[in-house]
Design a protein around this motif. Sequence first.
Motif, PDB file in Angstrom:
ATOM      1  N   ASP A  88       5.472  -3.966  11.646  1.00 30.75           N
ATOM      2  CA  ASP A  88       4.596  -4.573  10.646  1.00 30.75           C
ATOM      3  C   ASP A  88       3.415  -3.658  10.326  1.00 30.75           C
ATOM      4  O   ASP A  88       2.911  -2.964  11.203  1.00 30.75           O
ATOM      5  CB  ASP A  88       4.004  -5.884  11.180  1.00 30.75           C
ATOM      6  CG  ASP A  88       5.053  -6.825  11.727  1.00 30.75           C
ATOM      7  OD1 ASP A  88       5.921  -7.248  10.947  1.00 30.75           O
ATOM      8  OD2 ASP A  88       5.008  -7.125  12.941  1.00 30.75           O
ATOM      9  N   ASP A 139      -1.278 -14.235   9.794  1.00 27.76           N
ATOM     10  CA  ASP A 139      -0.007 -13.921  10.446  1.00 27.76           C
ATOM     11  C   ASP A 139       0.533 -12.558  10.008  1.00 27.76           C
ATOM     12  O   ASP A 139       1.642 -12.441   9.495  1.00 27.76           O
ATOM     13  CB  ASP A 139       1.007 -15.037  10.159  1.00 27.76           C
ATOM     14  CG  ASP A 139       2.186 -15.016  11.119  1.00 27.76           C
ATOM     15  OD1 ASP A 139       2.101 -14.357  12.171  1.00 27.76           O
ATOM     16  OD2 ASP A 139       3.197 -15.665  10.804  1.00 27.76           O
ATOM     17  N   ARG A 161       4.120  -9.710  13.988  1.00 26.60           N
ATOM     18  CA  ARG A 161       4.870 -10.499  14.966  1.00 26.60           C
ATOM     19  C   ARG A 161       4.675  -9.869  16.342  1.00 26.60           C
ATOM     20  O   ARG A 161       5.380  -8.923  16.718  1.00 26.60           O
ATOM     21  CB  ARG A 161       6.346 -10.517  14.584  1.00 26.60           C
ATOM     22  CG  ARG A 161       7.157 -11.380  15.499  1.00 26.60           C
ATOM     23  CD  ARG A 161       8.591 -11.430  15.069  1.00 26.60           C
ATOM     24  NE  ARG A 161       9.336 -12.211  16.048  1.00 26.60           N
ATOM     25  CZ  ARG A 161      10.392 -12.913  15.765  1.00 26.60           C
ATOM     26  NH1 ARG A 161      10.858 -12.925  14.534  1.00 26.60           N
ATOM     27  NH2 ARG A 161      11.004 -13.580  16.701  1.00 26.60           N
ATOM     28  N   GLU A 221       5.102  -9.685  20.119  1.00 29.76           N
ATOM     29  CA  GLU A 221       6.156 -10.175  21.003  1.00 29.76           C
ATOM     30  C   GLU A 221       5.911  -9.692  22.426  1.00 29.76           C
ATOM     31  O   GLU A 221       6.079  -8.511  22.709  1.00 29.76           O
ATOM     32  CB  GLU A 221       7.510  -9.687  20.506  1.00 29.76           C
ATOM     33  CG  GLU A 221       7.835 -10.186  19.101  1.00 29.76           C
ATOM     34  CD  GLU A 221       9.193  -9.742  18.619  1.00 29.76           C
ATOM     35  OE1 GLU A 221      10.136  -9.698  19.432  1.00 29.76           O
ATOM     36  OE2 GLU A 221       9.311  -9.439  17.428  1.00 29.76           O
TER      37      GLU A 221
END
Length: 168
Positions: A19, A42, A45, A47
């Motif tokens: 991203d 947002d 992501r 993780e």
Amino acid sequence: MKVLPVEELTREAFAPFGDVIEASNSAHHFAINGGNTERYHDLARLEPGEGGRIIVSIFRAQPRTLPFTITLLERHPLGSQAFVPLSGRDYLVVVALEPTPSALRCFLARGAQGVNYAPGTWHHPLLALDEISDFLVLDRSGTGSNCDEITLTEQALVAPFRGTCQSS
């Protein structure tokens, strides 16, 4: 030796690797706090992977001099790793889906753009330009080995450029 063109960092071009973190009109955004703040929502992501948690660190990167030879790549197979520049300086991002010179891509990240590497994305360690630069880093801490490094048998070169990018 392969010479890597320096590409503009855009959401679309970087999507296979992770991203782009930036406050741009292409990001989902809306007003909050009585209209006094714009929230860019947002953007990445993050993780941590099983058994992990997201930690926050600051990395202080020494500037690299161009031309620069790419000899080493690393990846984090268990979790993502995000870099957000704190110094407002441009930097380079070298990534690949597989650790070969022919798969390498080089992006110019502007001082207001961060990146989030998806788990397993091969990348070169920080490539600050011009001056020592600080980065806010969000990555994984937890069980398991989350850093693989490889020395390339064939190298690639990032040549000097004039602040403009080439198309891929």
